[in-house]
Design an enzyme around this catalytic site. Structure first.
Site, PDB file in Angstrom:
ATOM      1  N   HIS A  53      -0.782  -1.859 -13.943  1.00 14.32           N
ATOM      2  CA  HIS A  53       0.404  -1.556 -13.142  1.00 14.32           C
ATOM      3  C   HIS A  53       0.218  -2.063 -11.715  1.00 14.32           C
ATOM      4  O   HIS A  53      -0.787  -2.706 -11.385  1.00 14.32           O
ATOM      5  CB  HIS A  53       0.732  -0.064 -13.206  1.00 14.32           C
ATOM      6  CG  HIS A  53      -0.359   0.848 -12.694  1.00 14.32           C
ATOM      7  ND1 HIS A  53      -0.817   0.828 -11.401  1.00 14.32           N
ATOM      8  CD2 HIS A  53      -1.094   1.807 -13.323  1.00 14.32           C
ATOM      9  CE1 HIS A  53      -1.760   1.732 -11.246  1.00 14.32           C
ATOM     10  NE2 HIS A  53      -1.955   2.342 -12.403  1.00 14.32           N
ATOM     11  N   HIS A  65      -3.225  -1.749  -9.919  1.00 13.01           N
ATOM     12  CA  HIS A  65      -4.246  -2.733 -10.320  1.00 13.01           C
ATOM     13  C   HIS A  65      -3.897  -4.104  -9.744  1.00 13.01           C
ATOM     14  O   HIS A  65      -4.754  -4.849  -9.298  1.00 13.01           O
ATOM     15  CB  HIS A  65      -4.336  -2.852 -11.837  1.00 13.01           C
ATOM     16  CG  HIS A  65      -4.515  -1.537 -12.537  1.00 13.01           C
ATOM     17  ND1 HIS A  65      -3.607  -1.051 -13.439  1.00 13.01           N
ATOM     18  CD2 HIS A  65      -5.483  -0.598 -12.442  1.00 13.01           C
ATOM     19  CE1 HIS A  65      -4.014   0.120 -13.884  1.00 13.01           C
ATOM     20  NE2 HIS A  65      -5.152   0.432 -13.296  1.00 13.01           N
ATOM     21  N   CYS A  92     -14.485  15.768 -14.822  1.00 12.53           N
ATOM     22  CA  CYS A  92     -13.107  15.343 -15.069  1.00 12.53           C
ATOM     23  C   CYS A  92     -13.158  13.965 -15.703  1.00 12.53           C
ATOM     24  O   CYS A  92     -13.629  13.012 -15.076  1.00 12.53           O
ATOM     25  CB  CYS A  92     -12.269  15.309 -13.794  1.00 12.53           C
ATOM     26  SG  CYS A  92     -10.668  14.491 -14.084  1.00 12.53           S
ATOM     27  N   CYS A 104     -11.222  11.118 -13.895  1.00 15.75           N
ATOM     28  CA  CYS A 104     -11.959  10.484 -12.785  1.00 15.75           C
ATOM     29  C   CYS A 104     -13.281   9.907 -13.262  1.00 15.75           C
ATOM     30  O   CYS A 104     -13.907   9.141 -12.556  1.00 15.75           O
ATOM     31  CB  CYS A 104     -12.328  11.485 -11.700  1.00 15.75           C
ATOM     32  SG  CYS A 104     -10.980  12.351 -10.943  1.00 15.75           S
ATOM     33  N   CYS A 120      -8.989  19.554 -11.750  1.00 20.73           N
ATOM     34  CA  CYS A 120      -9.411  18.421 -10.929  1.00 20.73           C
ATOM     35  C   CYS A 120      -8.400  18.230  -9.801  1.00 20.73           C
ATOM     36  O   CYS A 120      -7.192  18.222 -10.048  1.00 20.73           O
ATOM     37  CB  CYS A 120      -9.467  17.177 -11.816  1.00 20.73           C
ATOM     38  SG  CYS A 120      -9.378  15.653 -10.872  1.00 20.73           S
ATOM     39  N   HIS A 129      -6.400  14.746 -10.709  1.00 19.20           N
ATOM     40  CA  HIS A 129      -5.579  14.676 -11.923  1.00 19.20           C
ATOM     41  C   HIS A 129      -4.819  15.957 -12.233  1.00 19.20           C
ATOM     42  O   HIS A 129      -3.935  15.961 -13.091  1.00 19.20           O
ATOM     43  CB  HIS A 129      -6.460  14.276 -13.114  1.00 19.20           C
ATOM     44  CG  HIS A 129      -6.910  12.857 -13.046  1.00 19.20           C
ATOM     45  ND1 HIS A 129      -8.061  12.482 -12.389  1.00 19.20           N
ATOM     46  CD2 HIS A 129      -6.337  11.718 -13.497  1.00 19.20           C
ATOM     47  CE1 HIS A 129      -8.183  11.162 -12.471  1.00 19.20           C
ATOM     48  NE2 HIS A 129      -7.152  10.683 -13.124  1.00 19.20           N
ATOM     49  N   LYS A 177       2.986  10.093  -5.936  1.00 18.57           N
ATOM     50  CA  LYS A 177       1.902   9.348  -6.543  1.00 18.57           C
ATOM     51  C   LYS A 177       2.398   8.665  -7.817  1.00 18.57           C
ATOM     52  O   LYS A 177       3.175   9.247  -8.574  1.00 18.57           O
ATOM     53  CB  LYS A 177       0.787  10.342  -6.896  1.00 18.57           C
ATOM     54  CG  LYS A 177      -0.558   9.718  -6.822  1.00 18.57           C
ATOM     55  CD  LYS A 177      -1.643  10.698  -7.182  1.00 18.57           C
ATOM     56  CE  LYS A 177      -2.734   9.928  -7.856  1.00 18.57           C
ATOM     57  NZ  LYS A 177      -3.204  10.431  -9.099  1.00 18.57           N
ATOM     58  N   LYS A 213       2.272   8.019 -14.758  1.00 22.27           N
ATOM     59  CA  LYS A 213       2.938   7.611 -15.983  1.00 22.27           C
ATOM     60  C   LYS A 213       3.749   8.761 -16.563  1.00 22.27           C
ATOM     61  O   LYS A 213       4.874   8.588 -17.003  1.00 22.27           O
ATOM     62  CB  LYS A 213       1.882   7.185 -17.000  1.00 22.27           C
ATOM     63  CG  LYS A 213       2.174   5.818 -17.545  1.00 22.27           C
ATOM     64  CD  LYS A 213       1.244   5.478 -18.654  1.00 22.27           C
ATOM     65  CE  LYS A 213       2.019   5.381 -19.941  1.00 22.27           C
ATOM     66  NZ  LYS A 213       1.196   5.241 -21.107  1.00 22.27           N
TER      67      LYS A 213
END
Ligand code: MSP
Length: 464
Positions: free
Chosen positions: A19, A22, A127, A130, A144, A147, A291, A294
């Site tokens: 995405h 990246h 986690c 991570c 976490c 997340h 943030k 997805k």
């Protein structure tokens, strides 16, 4: 001998298609690599994927595949995305590559023999999102902090790396190499955390087998970050590539700065390997100020990014809109606005007006005083400081100057070939400097304006 320049992206988890996040780091490395090519350096640009670890095991299970099958299907998606984005890397490494696995294993043995790895029991939280260990006080309601998912409670036999032993050496490194952690504001956070004290790091797991086995105890697989970080080094152990180590720059996102500026140099110090020169952390893209996620549908993949206004406009936007190093909020409207107002109206217009005027009137060589208004030294400095937004600001300030020059000189009335020569040479320089950002359009401009007979070409950036 030419200077070498070695620059890397993080290696991405191939648990889903790439995405904008990246793409951002990867384009940044591509920009810097191209800049160093312009400077005449011999460049090695590494990217790849982080195939091992529990995160991939779980994603593969969910898809009903083995980790190998699962990652084998995703890797082409990364390669394809980079091709579409005009990314020119030298090697795409996977942590499952045999040469990499061998090196990790060798280094584990070396660090073990040195006495920096010992057996113990890890008791704490983990986690998988991570791929990181947490203490109870790091968690928020047992979740976490990144997340927001429940962290796994672990109690298992594990091998530990003596991270605590490297606390002073790391602090010394940060002090003696002020550019090791960049940008400066992030450096302070790391230093303060290291000063609070470092606990030894669990570097092995026993509840899955998708990774590099510890050579001294095959019941254990190596912690995914130990394995992954060494990709940067193992890629340079190929014949002919040795001189590229140490890396000149690792570009990474701010979320993985700790791994790269604490674990990574400590592992290298222990293994007796030279340290990279700079780790630079960029900021995060949000989507509607939230943030990228997805699960909430707030994610923009590479194809979507390109479909808005084309590859070059996407590349340009990401580095014009927000200073590299700071967070930015992604908006399709703003991308289109910049495409229309800057690439089409300023650059596109300049190119099309000047080429049309030259086609009609021709050029005559003269000393280029117009080009002297380009702040080349500043641009070089900004490139070397990774201030890509400032590079673009300077180039576009010069594009404005060129457009004003046409307005003032009125070559369509005067038919002055010398003015047109100055404009032509200036456009060629602009194309050269913009090449790292918008390679496809820059190459078109260069071709058009280096031709024996310059002609008005097709429109570079169609307005949206
Ligand atoms: N596998 C590790 C890296 C190992 S490097 C030895 C990893 N992979 S990742 O796929 O999760 O993320 C890779 C990079 O993408 C990170 O640098 C991260 O900061 C970046 N991004 C992910 N989402 C992002 C945004 N929303 N915005 C900008 N970059 C972000 O971590």
């Amino acid at each position: 001998m030419t200077k070498k320049f070695y620059v890397t992206t993080p290696i991405y988890y191939p648990n889903d298609i790439p995405h904008i996040g990246h793409a951002y780091t990867t384009i940044a490395v591509d920009i810097l690599a191209r800049w160093h090519k312009i400077k005449g350096d011999e460049v090695f640009f590494l990217t790849g994927t982080d195939d091992h670890g529990k995160k991939i095991v779980q994603a593969a299970e969910k898809a009903g595949k083995t980790p190998k099958e699962f990652t084998n299907e995703l890797i082409p998606k990364f390669k394809d995305a980079w091709k579409k984005l005009n990314i020119k890397y030298n090697r795409f490494i996977r942590t499952t590559d045999k040469d990499h696995e061998k090196i990790v294993s060798k280094i584990l043995q070396k660090v073990y023999d040195k006495g920096d790895i010992y057996r113990g029991v890890y008791e704490g939280f983990y986690c998988t999102g991570c791929e990181a260990y947490y203490t109870e006080k790091d968690l928020i309601d047992g979740c976490c902090p990144i997340h927001k998912t429940k962290a796994e409670k672990l109690k298992e036999e594990s091998y530990f790396f003596k991270l605590s032993k490297y606390q002073d050496k790391l602090l010394d490194l940060y002090e003696k190499n002020p550019k090791f952690i960049s940008p400066q504001n992030r450096k302070i956070e790391i230093i303060n955390r290291v000063k609070e004290g470092l606990r030894d790091l669990s570097i092995s797991r026993t509840d899955f087998d998708w990774g590099v086995f510890l050579p001294f105890d095959k019941k254990h697989v190596c912690y995914v970050w130990f394995d992954a970080l060494f990709n940067y080094y193992s890629a340079t152990r190929m014949k002919g590539k040795e001189r590229f180590w140490p890396a000149d720059v690792h570009f990474i996102g701010k979320d993985i700065l700790w791994f790269h500026t604490v674990y990574w140099p400590a592992f290298l110090l222990s293994a007796g390997i030279k340290l990279p020169k700079t780790v630079f952390a960029h900021g995060w893209w949000t989507f509607g100020r939230e943030k990228i996620s997805k699960s909430r549908g707030k994610v923009i993949n590479v194809d979507e990014l390109i479909s808005i206004a084309g590859v070059d406009s996407a590349r340009y936007f990401l580095f014009r809109e927000t200073p590299f190093g700071q967070d930015g909020d992604f908006s399709e409207q703003t991308l289109i606005k910049r495409h229309n107002n800057e690439l089409a109206d300023k650059l596109g217009n300049l190119v099309s007006r000047v080429s049309a005027l030259i086609e009609k009137n021709g050029i005559e060589k003269i000393e280029n005083r117009l080009l002297k208004k380009l702040k080349l030294k500043q641009i070089e400095k900004h490139f070397d400081n990774f201030e890509f937004d400032k590079v673009l600001n300077e180039i576009f300030a010069f594009i404005d100057i060129c457009n004003e020059y046409i307005q003032n000189k009125k070559p369509w009335e005067t038919k002055n070939k010398k003015d047109l020569f100055e404009l032509k040479e200036s456009i060629l320089k602009i194309a050269e400097l913009l090449w790292p950002f918008i390679p496809e359009s820059s190459e078109k401009i260069k071709k058009q304006f280096s031709a024996k007979k310059i002609k008005k070409g097709e429109i570079l950036f169609k307005k949206i």
